[in-house]
Enzyme design. Structure first.
Site, PDB file in Angstrom:
ATOM      1  N   HIS A   1      -9.714   3.175   4.848  1.00  0.00           N
ATOM      2  CA  HIS A   1      -8.548   2.604   4.162  1.00  0.00           C
ATOM      3  C   HIS A   1      -7.885   1.530   5.035  1.00  0.00           C
ATOM      4  O   HIS A   1      -7.595   0.424   4.565  1.00  0.00           O
ATOM      5  CB  HIS A   1      -7.555   3.736   3.841  1.00  0.00           C
ATOM      6  CG  HIS A   1      -6.256   3.273   3.249  1.00  0.00           C
ATOM      7  ND1 HIS A   1      -5.889   3.546   1.954  1.00  0.00           N
ATOM      8  CD2 HIS A   1      -5.235   2.555   3.783  1.00  0.00           C
ATOM      9  CE1 HIS A   1      -4.694   2.996   1.715  1.00  0.00           C
ATOM     10  NE2 HIS A   1      -4.278   2.398   2.810  1.00  0.00           N
ATOM     11  N   GLU A   2      -7.675   1.852   6.315  1.00  0.00           N
ATOM     12  CA  GLU A   2      -6.976   0.905   7.202  1.00  0.00           C
ATOM     13  C   GLU A   2      -7.846  -0.318   7.489  1.00  0.00           C
ATOM     14  O   GLU A   2      -7.342  -1.438   7.590  1.00  0.00           O
ATOM     15  CB  GLU A   2      -6.552   1.586   8.504  1.00  0.00           C
ATOM     16  CG  GLU A   2      -5.630   2.791   8.358  1.00  0.00           C
ATOM     17  CD  GLU A   2      -4.409   2.555   7.490  1.00  0.00           C
ATOM     18  OE1 GLU A   2      -3.945   1.401   7.379  1.00  0.00           O
ATOM     19  OE2 GLU A   2      -3.932   3.527   6.882  1.00  0.00           O
TER      20      GLU A   2
ATOM     21  N   GLN B   1       0.082  -5.083   7.526  1.00  0.00           N
ATOM     22  CA  GLN B   1       1.179  -4.474   6.761  1.00  0.00           C
ATOM     23  C   GLN B   1       2.542  -4.764   7.393  1.00  0.00           C
ATOM     24  O   GLN B   1       3.568  -4.632   6.726  1.00  0.00           O
ATOM     25  CB  GLN B   1       0.989  -2.958   6.649  1.00  0.00           C
ATOM     26  CG  GLN B   1      -0.203  -2.551   5.802  1.00  0.00           C
ATOM     27  CD  GLN B   1      -0.344  -1.049   5.730  1.00  0.00           C
ATOM     28  OE1 GLN B   1      -0.934  -0.427   6.593  1.00  0.00           O
ATOM     29  NE2 GLN B   1       0.229  -0.447   4.698  1.00  0.00           N
TER      30      GLN B   1
ATOM     31  N   HIS C   1      -7.505  -3.017   4.967  1.00  0.00           N
ATOM     32  CA  HIS C   1      -6.329  -3.884   5.129  1.00  0.00           C
ATOM     33  C   HIS C   1      -6.668  -5.136   5.944  1.00  0.00           C
ATOM     34  O   HIS C   1      -6.100  -6.203   5.723  1.00  0.00           O
ATOM     35  CB  HIS C   1      -5.201  -3.130   5.838  1.00  0.00           C
ATOM     36  CG  HIS C   1      -4.371  -2.258   4.935  1.00  0.00           C
ATOM     37  ND1 HIS C   1      -3.584  -2.764   3.935  1.00  0.00           N
ATOM     38  CD2 HIS C   1      -4.201  -0.909   4.900  1.00  0.00           C
ATOM     39  CE1 HIS C   1      -2.951  -1.763   3.324  1.00  0.00           C
ATOM     40  NE2 HIS C   1      -3.315  -0.625   3.883  1.00  0.00           N
TER      41      HIS C   1
ATOM     42  N   CYS D   1      -0.538   4.569   0.207  1.00  0.00           N
ATOM     43  CA  CYS D   1      -0.460   3.462   1.162  1.00  0.00           C
ATOM     44  C   CYS D   1       1.009   3.137   1.394  1.00  0.00           C
ATOM     45  O   CYS D   1       1.783   3.089   0.428  1.00  0.00           O
ATOM     46  CB  CYS D   1      -1.183   2.240   0.587  1.00  0.00           C
ATOM     47  SG  CYS D   1      -1.133   0.799   1.661  1.00  0.00           S
ATOM     48  N   LEU D   2       1.374   2.896   2.658  1.00  0.00           N
ATOM     49  CA  LEU D   2       2.777   2.585   2.956  1.00  0.00           C
ATOM     50  C   LEU D   2       3.213   1.275   2.312  1.00  0.00           C
ATOM     51  O   LEU D   2       4.407   1.047   2.136  1.00  0.00           O
ATOM     52  CB  LEU D   2       3.006   2.544   4.471  1.00  0.00           C
ATOM     53  CG  LEU D   2       2.880   3.891   5.193  1.00  0.00           C
ATOM     54  CD1 LEU D   2       3.055   3.711   6.694  1.00  0.00           C
ATOM     55  CD2 LEU D   2       3.881   4.906   4.656  1.00  0.00           C
TER      56      LEU D   2
ATOM     57  N   GLY E   1      -1.391   6.346   8.677  1.00  0.00           N
ATOM     58  CA  GLY E   1      -2.095   5.162   9.164  1.00  0.00           C
ATOM     59  C   GLY E   1      -1.318   3.915   8.826  1.00  0.00           C
ATOM     60  O   GLY E   1      -0.560   3.884   7.852  1.00  0.00           O
TER      61      GLY E   1
HETATM   62 NI    NI Z   1      -2.568   1.270   3.332  1.00  0.00          NI
END
Ligand code: NI
Length: 179
Positions: free
Chosen positions: A134-135, A50, A138, A92-93, A45
């Site tokens: 989660h997304e 991000q 953000h 998380c990226l 995701g």
């Molecule tokens: Ni994340």
């Protein structure tokens, strides 16, 4: 085109994203770039903030770890209903190499728009439900590190600081032969 993923802590990751009003080719290009960036980083995701775009846009593809899934493009998501509770060791990226247990709804009913502005309703469970939550965090400037203990967060902050300074001092790779 690959976009650069912001690494936490970064003040841009703490901002709230704005709704998408125009479903144009610029949006389509951004969605394509986000999917490409997510796959290149081997994530499941990615949220627009991000990649430094403060708009309510997500791409999710849990198929590497959940059967029957595929790429989902999510614009202006709304959590209609959440049910049950589950914990998952989330990564998380924007926080590479780290993962911590976070509590979430076990299943969610989502409403969002696709790349053409068409309304989509979706029921999600297991990893997909977690990815949605989660997304969506953000988009409010919240990361999983904001949902763990202050002690764990500070340890991760130190490791991220070290990682960032290592990256800054890395010699850039070149495809061109040296002359
Ligand atoms: Ni994340």
């Amino acid at each position: 085109m690959l976009r650069e993923i912001l690494i936490w802590p970064d003040p841009r990751l703490k901002k709230k994203s704005a709704p998408v009003r125009t479903f144009d080719t610029a949006l389509h290009r951004l969605l394509d770039d986000m999917a490409e960036t997510m796959y290149a980083a081997e994530g499941v995701g990615l949220a627009a903030p991000q990649v430094d775009v403060l708009q309510r846009i997500l791409v999710i593809d849990t198929s590497p770890r959940q059967e029957g899934q595929k790429l989902i493009e999510v614009i202006n998501p709304v959590l209609v209903r959440g049910e049950g509770a589950t914990t998952y060791n989330e990564g998380c990226l924007s926080v590479p190499g780290e993962a911590e247990e976070v509590e979430r709804f076990a299943s969610v009913d989502m409403r969002f728009q696709d790349r053409f502005g068409k309304t989509v309703e979706m029921h999600a469970q297991e990893l997909l439900a977690i990815a949605f939550q989660h997304e969506m965090d953000h988009l409010e400037g919240v990361l999983f590190v904001d949902r763990i203990s202050a002690l764990k967060r500070e340890l991760i902050r130190r490791r991220m600081k070290k990682l960032k300074s290592e990256r800054e001092h890395e010699t850039p790779h070149s495809e061109q032969p040296a002359l």
